[in-house]
Design a protein around this motif. Structure first.
Motif, PDB file in Angstrom:
ATOM      1  N   VAL A 263       0.841  -1.205   0.000  1.00  0.00           N
ATOM      2  CA  VAL A 263       0.000   0.000   0.000  1.00  0.00           C
ATOM      3  C   VAL A 263       0.873   1.251   0.000  1.00  0.00           C
ATOM      4  O   VAL A 263       0.570   2.242  -0.680  1.00  0.00           O
ATOM      5  CB  VAL A 263      -0.962  -0.022   1.201  1.00  0.00           C
ATOM      6  CG1 VAL A 263      -1.775   1.264   1.270  1.00  0.00           C
ATOM      7  CG2 VAL A 263      -1.885  -1.222   1.126  1.00  0.00           C
ATOM      8  N   SER A 264       1.968   1.211   0.761  1.00  0.00           N
ATOM      9  CA  SER A 264       2.890   2.352   0.752  1.00  0.00           C
ATOM     10  C   SER A 264       3.492   2.564  -0.633  1.00  0.00           C
ATOM     11  O   SER A 264       3.671   3.712  -1.078  1.00  0.00           O
ATOM     12  CB  SER A 264       4.004   2.125   1.779  1.00  0.00           C
ATOM     13  OG  SER A 264       3.469   1.982   3.083  1.00  0.00           O
ATOM     14  N   TRP A 265       3.813   1.477  -1.306  1.00  0.00           N
ATOM     15  CA  TRP A 265       4.360   1.633  -2.666  1.00  0.00           C
ATOM     16  C   TRP A 265       3.295   2.181  -3.621  1.00  0.00           C
ATOM     17  O   TRP A 265       3.611   2.957  -4.524  1.00  0.00           O
ATOM     18  CB  TRP A 265       4.862   0.288  -3.182  1.00  0.00           C
ATOM     19  CG  TRP A 265       5.478   0.409  -4.542  1.00  0.00           C
ATOM     20  CD1 TRP A 265       6.772   0.702  -4.831  1.00  0.00           C
ATOM     21  CD2 TRP A 265       4.804   0.300  -5.805  1.00  0.00           C
ATOM     22  NE1 TRP A 265       6.951   0.769  -6.190  1.00  0.00           N
ATOM     23  CE2 TRP A 265       5.760   0.524  -6.807  1.00  0.00           C
ATOM     24  CE3 TRP A 265       3.491   0.020  -6.168  1.00  0.00           C
ATOM     25  CZ2 TRP A 265       5.432   0.476  -8.149  1.00  0.00           C
ATOM     26  CZ3 TRP A 265       3.169  -0.008  -7.508  1.00  0.00           C
ATOM     27  CH2 TRP A 265       4.134   0.210  -8.485  1.00  0.00           C
ATOM     28  N   LEU A 266       2.026   1.771  -3.460  1.00  0.00           N
ATOM     29  CA  LEU A 266       0.962   2.309  -4.312  1.00  0.00           C
ATOM     30  C   LEU A 266       0.835   3.824  -4.143  1.00  0.00           C
ATOM     31  O   LEU A 266       0.608   4.557  -5.121  1.00  0.00           O
ATOM     32  CB  LEU A 266      -0.373   1.625  -3.989  1.00  0.00           C
ATOM     33  CG  LEU A 266      -0.523   0.171  -4.452  1.00  0.00           C
ATOM     34  CD1 LEU A 266      -1.829  -0.408  -3.934  1.00  0.00           C
ATOM     35  CD2 LEU A 266      -0.464   0.061  -5.969  1.00  0.00           C
ATOM     36  N   LYS A 267       0.993   4.304  -2.918  1.00  0.00           N
ATOM     37  CA  LYS A 267       0.972   5.753  -2.697  1.00  0.00           C
ATOM     38  C   LYS A 267       2.178   6.417  -3.368  1.00  0.00           C
ATOM     39  O   LYS A 267       2.066   7.527  -3.907  1.00  0.00           O
ATOM     40  CB  LYS A 267       0.955   6.040  -1.203  1.00  0.00           C
ATOM     41  CG  LYS A 267      -0.294   5.529  -0.494  1.00  0.00           C
ATOM     42  CD  LYS A 267      -0.234   5.792   1.001  1.00  0.00           C
ATOM     43  CE  LYS A 267      -1.483   5.266   1.687  1.00  0.00           C
ATOM     44  NZ  LYS A 267      -1.447   5.472   3.167  1.00  0.00           N
ATOM     45  N   HIS A 268       3.321   5.735  -3.328  1.00  0.00           N
ATOM     46  CA  HIS A 268       4.505   6.242  -4.032  1.00  0.00           C
ATOM     47  C   HIS A 268       4.263   6.249  -5.545  1.00  0.00           C
ATOM     48  O   HIS A 268       4.707   7.163  -6.254  1.00  0.00           O
ATOM     49  CB  HIS A 268       5.703   5.357  -3.668  1.00  0.00           C
ATOM     50  CG  HIS A 268       6.938   5.639  -4.457  1.00  0.00           C
ATOM     51  ND1 HIS A 268       7.730   6.750  -4.262  1.00  0.00           N
ATOM     52  CD2 HIS A 268       7.530   4.929  -5.469  1.00  0.00           C
ATOM     53  CE1 HIS A 268       8.743   6.727  -5.098  1.00  0.00           C
ATOM     54  NE2 HIS A 268       8.653   5.626  -5.841  1.00  0.00           N
ATOM     55  N   THR A 270       1.275   6.573  -7.155  1.00  0.00           N
ATOM     56  CA  THR A 270       0.356   7.655  -7.518  1.00  0.00           C
ATOM     57  C   THR A 270       0.995   9.028  -7.383  1.00  0.00           C
ATOM     58  O   THR A 270       0.491  10.007  -7.949  1.00  0.00           O
ATOM     59  CB  THR A 270      -0.898   7.588  -6.630  1.00  0.00           C
ATOM     60  OG1 THR A 270      -0.509   7.615  -5.247  1.00  0.00           O
ATOM     61  CG2 THR A 270      -1.677   6.310  -6.893  1.00  0.00           C
ATOM     62  N   LYS A 271       2.107   9.118  -6.656  1.00  0.00           N
ATOM     63  CA  LYS A 271       2.794  10.397  -6.498  1.00  0.00           C
ATOM     64  C   LYS A 271       3.502  10.807  -7.778  1.00  0.00           C
ATOM     65  O   LYS A 271       3.601  12.009  -8.094  1.00  0.00           O
ATOM     66  CB  LYS A 271       3.793  10.293  -5.343  1.00  0.00           C
ATOM     67  CG  LYS A 271       4.536  11.583  -5.045  1.00  0.00           C
ATOM     68  CD  LYS A 271       5.476  11.395  -3.871  1.00  0.00           C
ATOM     69  CE  LYS A 271       6.258  12.670  -3.572  1.00  0.00           C
ATOM     70  NZ  LYS A 271       7.203  12.484  -2.431  1.00  0.00           N
ATOM     71  N   TYR A 299      -7.727   0.870  -2.110  1.00  0.00           N
ATOM     72  CA  TYR A 299      -6.957   2.046  -2.528  1.00  0.00           C
ATOM     73  C   TYR A 299      -6.939   2.171  -4.054  1.00  0.00           C
ATOM     74  O   TYR A 299      -7.068   3.275  -4.592  1.00  0.00           O
ATOM     75  CB  TYR A 299      -5.534   1.951  -1.989  1.00  0.00           C
ATOM     76  CG  TYR A 299      -4.676   3.161  -2.300  1.00  0.00           C
ATOM     77  CD1 TYR A 299      -4.713   4.296  -1.493  1.00  0.00           C
ATOM     78  CD2 TYR A 299      -3.836   3.177  -3.412  1.00  0.00           C
ATOM     79  CE1 TYR A 299      -3.936   5.408  -1.789  1.00  0.00           C
ATOM     80  CE2 TYR A 299      -3.051   4.276  -3.710  1.00  0.00           C
ATOM     81  CZ  TYR A 299      -3.111   5.393  -2.894  1.00  0.00           C
ATOM     82  OH  TYR A 299      -2.345   6.484  -3.193  1.00  0.00           O
ATOM     83  N   CYS A 300      -6.794   1.042  -4.736  1.00  0.00           N
ATOM     84  CA  CYS A 300      -6.766   1.081  -6.200  1.00  0.00           C
ATOM     85  C   CYS A 300      -8.123   1.501  -6.767  1.00  0.00           C
ATOM     86  O   CYS A 300      -8.193   2.277  -7.731  1.00  0.00           O
ATOM     87  CB  CYS A 300      -6.362  -0.279  -6.750  1.00  0.00           C
ATOM     88  SG  CYS A 300      -4.646  -0.747  -6.394  1.00  0.00           S
ATOM     89  N   ASN A 303      -8.599   5.297  -6.374  1.00  0.00           N
ATOM     90  CA  ASN A 303      -7.694   6.175  -7.123  1.00  0.00           C
ATOM     91  C   ASN A 303      -7.639   5.846  -8.609  1.00  0.00           C
ATOM     92  O   ASN A 303      -6.806   6.409  -9.329  1.00  0.00           O
ATOM     93  CB  ASN A 303      -6.280   6.096  -6.529  1.00  0.00           C
ATOM     94  CG  ASN A 303      -6.205   6.685  -5.140  1.00  0.00           C
ATOM     95  OD1 ASN A 303      -6.012   7.878  -4.951  1.00  0.00           O
ATOM     96  ND2 ASN A 303      -6.371   5.832  -4.131  1.00  0.00           N
TER      97      ASN A 303
END
Length: 693
Positions: A263-268, A270-271, A299-300, A303
């Motif tokens: 999940v942390s990588w997914l936020k990275h 989308t950044k 999360y996916c 977003n």
């Protein structure tokens, strides 16, 4: 989700303020608490407790879960995960349900230590929504590599996504994957003579530590900044001090990816990638367990990230990063490691130096042309499943059996085999060919053998059934056939004007006394019959169906025998024990009414109207009517001989016909009768197994 336990007390009825107010008013009027409890319909102990505590309980029991309201949404989510990640195991499902409850703040009493739901809850959940656990077929690793069945399924999913989202182009399609990196690298080979002693180099002074590098690229050649996962409890900024710019640093116990880090990588992701609901992005990844999490899927969806999972055991063929990046990356890292060791032979490579080595190798690896060619060579974009030849799938061509359609249970197979055996004149080979064509069984799969088919045919000829015989005694003899046998016995006794005791019914029908009592009371609507009382006194007022049937049968008998209108029947014979009998004295008062009188002159009148077209000639029965059979209504045992109750086409007449005669003249109707009544016992692990004998 509710439990199977059925509440036996009525304490839950006392849950409203209105009941409490009425009870207080009743007590204030001078009545006792016990009388007030009876007045409001509550338990006395409950009323005393509520008066003492001055509260009203809004629910019954310790827990009140509102999880059932969100179960439909949970089912849709499970189906999405099943389609995306090629199946969900029982343990994964238990964890997904727990995370779903935690994410939506649903009150529950699940195991907070293990963070999974209970076995009983998940078992009831599977039964309620008709979900099954199917055991995966076992193969060796070499067989499962690059399975054509899964390859076609992947491209079908990709085609569907591209058609539903026409805005997905090369710049909106990404591939993400992880690769293991160690602090001890494989040193390159050196050229030397055969007799020369090999040189030694210091590789590490500490224990081996494994890291994980996470890379991502697009079909247009754009690379998302990488991520490094270190095997530490806490992450320190100096770990990625010399790493590539904007590298995401993370830490885990074993240095590998997990659900939280994903999940942390997914936020990275989308950044550095423009993504929204209006401009979705397709992310292709493998089916690692860390990717299959509820938080990541939510999360996916929020977003605009569309997940597409690669088939199992096919990453070395379909993963663009495996083709374009990871091979070269490890090669360049080995060369850079060898260079550092050559310059500082007395030092080992530490975990803080991995970032510098990774940066040099990563910059040499990344290339726009490599990314574009990798997506083209794998047939992902532009989509082209024909990039792989048939020779690539030859070792696993026999796994096409997964596409074969099979019936829901073996009962359909057995019934079809017996029917085909008679239609083909008793030929076993023709039956096997018809069986293979009917159920679309590939040539390499086996069909029922000669002995199996003949055993099914013999079983059908002997007992009229192709179902497996049930071992042990019959657990419950209160079946529709047993109820019909008791009904017919009572009607026959009334027609013949003779007494019938419960003991005689038990001996003649072979039904236990307790079961017979339940049939009389619950199914036929007859109250408990006392000695020396006729069945007319035992019939309930609300048992209209059985009363009408008795009256109608007596009316038909009176119309057939004119002498019965004037002659009185003989008085019943006194029998010891419980007696069931009927006597008719006098003629009916009108053509549309019949009187059935007991020895105490108790009269029952019904408004059953007889229809002359319904009167059947009892002298011509069975197939002697020369009518076509419509369906079988039930079966019965006549002194060890199996009988069928058959209804004829074009009429409401029914007859009892022997099973042997019915099997010979209307076998398809007999097969259909047993197909509708076949039941199967579920196995303990709920495993779907196809077997023929």
């Amino acid at each position: 989700m509710l439990s199977r336990y059925q509440q036996k007390s009525d304490r839950k009825q006392f849950t409203s303020e209105t009941q409490m107010t009425k009870a207080k008013e009743y007590i204030a009027a001078g009545y006792s608490i016990k009388a007030a409890a009876q007045f409001v319909g509550a338990c006395e102990a409950t009323l005393r407790k509520r008066l003492k505590e001055r509260t009203i309980s809004l629910n019954l029991g310790r827990f009140k879960s509102s999880f059932s309201e969100d179960e439909e949404t949970l089912i849709k989510l499970i189906k999405i995960i099943d389609d995306t990640f090629y199946g969900v195991s029982r343990k994964q499902l238990m964890a997904i349900v727990y995370r779903y409850a935690e994410h939506n703040n649903i009150f529950h009493n699940f195991n907070n230590e293990k963070k999974i739901v209970g076995e009983k809850w998940i078992r009831d959940f599977l039964v309620k929504y008709r979900l099954t656990l199917q055991r995966t077929e076992k193969f060796s690793g070499s067989v499962l590599k690059f399975n054509k069945v899964q390859f076609n399924k992947f491209h079908n999913n990709l085609k569907k996504i591209l058609e539903e989202n026409p805005e997905l182009n090369a710049s909106r399609i990404y591939n993400m994957d992880e690769s293991n990196i160690s602090t001890i690298f494989k040193l390159p080979k050196t050229v030397s003579s055969k007799c020369k002693h090999l040189e030694s180099k210091v590789v590490s002074l500490n224990r081996i530590q494994s890291l994980t590098a996470v890379c991502c690229l697009s079909a247009a050649g754009y690379y998302v900044p990488p991520a490094l996962i270190f095997p530490k409890k806490m992450y320190k900024p100096e770990f990625c001090k010399s790493a590539p710019q904007n590298t995401l640093g993370m830490a885990s116990d074993c240095g590998s990816m997990n659900s939280e880090l994903f999940v942390s990588w997914l936020k990275h992701f989308t950044k550095y990638v423009t993504v929204s609901q209006d401009r979705p992005v397709l992310l292709i990844l493998d089916n690692h367990i860390s990717h299959c999490s509820l938080s990541a899927i939510n999360y996916c969806q929020e977003n605009g990230i569309i997940l597409l999972c690669l088939p199992p055991y096919a990453s070395y063929k379909l993963q663009p990063l495996e083709i374009a990046c990871f091979g070269s990356l490890k090669k360049f890292m080995t060369e850079e490691c060898d260079r550092l060791i050559s310059q500082h032979s007395d030092r080992s490579i530490t975990i803080c130096q991995v970032g510098e080595i990774f940066r040099t190798a990563y910059h040499k690896t990344i290339s726009i042309d490599k990314a574009i060619n990798a997506f083209r060579d794998t047939g992902i974009f532009p989509q082209s499943p024909s990039v792989f030849r048939e020779e690539d799938f030859t070792p696993v061509s026999f796994t096409k059996r997964q596409l074969a359609k099979h019936p829901e249970d073996n009962g359909l197979q057995r019934a079809f085999a017996v029917e085909s055996f008679f239609c083909n004149g008793g030929s076993v080979v023709a039956t096997q060919r018809a069986f293979r064509a009917r159920f679309e069984i590939p040539p390499h799969r086996l069909v029922p053998g000669r002995n199996s088919i003949l055993s099914w045919v013999n079983s059908f000829q002997e007992c009229g059934s192709v179902a497996k015989p049930r071992n042990g005694r019959q657990r419950n003899s209160r079946t529709p056939e047993a109820v019909e046998r008791v009904r017919q016995s009572i009607l026959l006794a009334i027609k013949e004007n003779r007494c019938l005791t419960v003991r005689q019914l038990v001996e003649n029908l072979g039904i236990p006394k307790t079961t017979l009592s339940r049939i009389l009371v619950e199914d036929l609507g007859i109250t408990r019959v006392c000695p020396k009382k006729s069945i007319s006194e035992a019939l309930k007022q609300n048992g209209k169906d059985f009363q009408n049937e008795v009256t109608k049968d007596a009316l038909e008998s009176n119309q057939k025998d004119s002498e019965c209108h004037t002659a009185s029947c003989e008085p019943p014979v006194e029998c010891s024990g419980t007696t069931i009998h009927s006597s008719c004295n006098g003629a009916p008062s009108s053509p549309n009414q019949t009187e059935i009188n007991s020895c105490e002159d108790i009269e029952i009148k019904t408004d059953v109207y007889a229809d002359e077209t319904m009167i059947d000639d009892s002298r011509v029965q069975g197939f002697k009517r020369e009518l076509e059979a419509d369906k079988i209504l039930g079966s019965a045992d006549d002194n060890g001989k199996l009988m069928y109750l058959i209804q004829w086409k074009g009429t409401d007449a029914v007859d009892m016909v022997s099973a042997s005669e019915a099997n010979a003249k209307c076998p398809q109707i007999v097969i259909r009768f047993y197909e509708d009544r076949i039941t199967w016992k579920r196995t303990k692990n709920k495993i779907v197994v196809d077997e023929f004998s």
